[in-house]
Design an enzyme around this catalytic site. Structure first.
Site, PDB file in Angstrom:
ATOM      1  N   HIS A 108       0.736  -1.155  -0.127  1.00 32.62           N
ATOM      2  CA  HIS A 108       0.013   0.006  -0.098  1.00 32.62           C
ATOM      3  C   HIS A 108       0.964   1.367  -0.063  1.00 32.62           C
ATOM      4  CE1 HIS A 108      -3.989  -1.768   1.121  1.00 32.62           C
ATOM      5  NE2 HIS A 108      -3.255  -2.874   1.357  1.00 32.62           N
TER       6      HIS A 108
ATOM      7  N   ASP B 138      -4.745   6.450   1.288  1.00 33.85           N
ATOM      8  CA  ASP B 138      -5.225   5.126   1.318  1.00 33.85           C
ATOM      9  C   ASP B 138      -6.471   5.119   1.719  1.00 33.85           C
ATOM     10  OD1 ASP B 138      -5.559   2.349   1.414  1.00 33.85           O
ATOM     11  OD2 ASP B 138      -3.667   2.127   0.865  1.00 33.85           O
TER      12      ASP B 138
END
Length: 459
Positions: free
Chosen positions: A19, A119
């Site tokens: 991520h 994110d």
């Protein structure tokens, strides 16, 4: 470089390597187009190294305390939920302080905060930013198709598609073509209801965001992106491949294994398209028996390979030594490293195949370099990614069975790299996909990135 209107974007990546890298790569792309960057990050072992980034980046640690034993587990739902709960208050405090500093002394703060870019897994961050009146953009580091599964997850559970049952695993999911039941996103190591609740929170926060950014090829997922745009009613951008849009640069976390660049020198001495690259990413784990089977499968296939055996790849072991007898079989044609510079390995002319867990970053990088894949998904979105790679785009082949077995491994390697008609077709289609990806960088991804900069500068 795009003209900047001043101010900065607060970038807050999620502290998992798969991520973290795309979000920080996106930040670098924005910075190259005149956008100031302030990086919020979790403190401690999972902090970025400022030395790896431009001098005008600012770094703000956010103390997020989660029990080490939970972080070391494979319970993804519990980990992400705990990180969000621990993060919300300290993130809000630090963003409030930055907003106050920007109002008072712009020179010290680096200009006013235009927006937060984070994110989508940080659903608490998206909500907290909105609560402070700051526009918040969510980044999806998986595919648009996976986000569509997020959106439908509660329905999939309620209709009995999940958990996956043996008698239904090959059934089509009517609500989500081309998925079969066994292709659906799932983590066997966490509670299904907790996972569904987590995805529900992610989607709820994303619906209230100021926009969504996907690390995906616009031309491959155009239809899915359109469906998401219509359903979510927020601006949607697609920027991929980031490894082509942004100059190569280090983007890593303190404590991550450093890449062994010696394998690149070894590749220099190999024939074109002769080497199989084997890597299961930064998080996937396997049982000791599967490790032995994989080692012997590579040995029996008789082809040169570079194999990433990272610490903690094998459950219960911090490192992995080759099984007795394998080292002698592969001496001179096999290289084992603890980590590899994957983008450079995939771009190397000696590499002709990629044995992968089918994580989305790895899939994007393989497509962007035109390297066909052997897929063995382990968890999460990897099942769905493998479905697209092998059955929709048809640029890879799967290892049969749920568990790795040496005979099936050798058979898959032979199919891809043994000169078969199937392998030739896979390589041809992957080359066509790479050409389309190269063309799309300027036509689609580049324009979406430009439009994203315009949106940020409008705040």
């Amino acid at each position: 470089m795009a003209a900047s209107c001043g101010g900065r974007v607060v970038v807050f990546p999620f502290p998992f390597q798969g991520h973290f890298n795309p979000v920080m790569r996106l930040a670098r792309a924005l910075h190259a187009r005149g956008v100031g960057i302030t990086v919020f990050h979790t403190a401690g072992a999972r902090a970025p190294d400022p030395a790896d980034y431009p001098a005008d980046y600012r770094f703000v640690p956010v103390p997020v305390e989660v029990a080490p034993e939970l972080m070391a587990s494979e319970d993804i739902a519990a980990i992400v939920t705990a990180l969000n709960a621990a993060c919300e208050a300290p993130f809000r405090d630090r963003l409030s302080a930055l907003l106050s500093a920007a109002d008072g002394e712009a020179g010290e703060a680096g200009g006013r905060v235009r927006c937060v870019l984070t994110d989508v897994s940080w659903d608490a961050v998206l909500s907290a930013a909105r609560g402070l009146g700051v526009p918040a953009l969510g980044v999806m580091t998986a595919s648009a198709a996976t986000f569509r599964v997020y959106m439908a997850y509660r329905t999939l559970v309620d209709k009995g598609y999940l958990p996956v049952r043996e008698e239904r695993k090959d059934d089509a999911v009517a609500e989500l073509p081309p998925y079969r039941v066994k292709d659906l996103l799932r983590h066997e190591t966490c509670d299904l209801e907790e996972f569904a609740d987590l995805l529900g929170r992610v989607i709820a926060a994303a619906r209230l965001s100021s926009g969504l950014i996907f690390h995906t090829f616009p031309f491959i997922e155009a239809g899915t992106l359109g469906e998401i745009r219509d359903d979510m009613s927020v601006p949607v951008y697609a920027v991929a491949p980031l490894n082509k849009l942004v100059p190569a640069a280090t983007a890593s976390l303190h404590g991550e294994v450093q890449a062994d660049r010696g394998c690149l020198r070894w590749l220099d001495a190999q024939r074109a398209r002769s080497v199989l690259y084997v890597s299961f990413g930064s998080m996937a784990a396997m049982d000791p028996h599967e490790f032995v089977e994989l080692a012997w499968g590579l040995a029996d296939a008789g082809r040169p390979f570079v194999w990433v055996v990272r610490p903690n790849l094998i459950r219960g072991f911090e490192s992995g030594a080759l099984p007795d007898g394998v080292e002698d079989r592969v001496r001179g044609r096999g290289v084992v490293v603890s980590w590899a510079p994957q983008e450079e390995v995939l771009a190397h002319p000696a590499v002709g195949g990629f044995f992968t867990h089918c994580g989305w970053n790895s899939t994007v990088e393989a497509v962007s370099e035109g390297v066909p894949m052997i897929c063995h998904p382990r968890h999460g979105d990897q099942y769905g990614n493998a479905r697209y790679v092998c059955h929709v785009w048809k640029v890879g082949t799967e290892v049969a069975g749920d568990q790795l077995e040496r005979g099936e491994i050798k058979a898959a390697i032979d199919r891809l790299m043994g000169g078969s008609e199937e392998g030739e077709g896979i390589r041809k289609r992957m080359n066509e996909l790479k050409i389309a990806a190269d063309k799309g960088i300027d036509e689609s991804a580049g324009s979406d990135l430009t439009n994203l900069v315009h949106l940020i500068n409008s705040y």
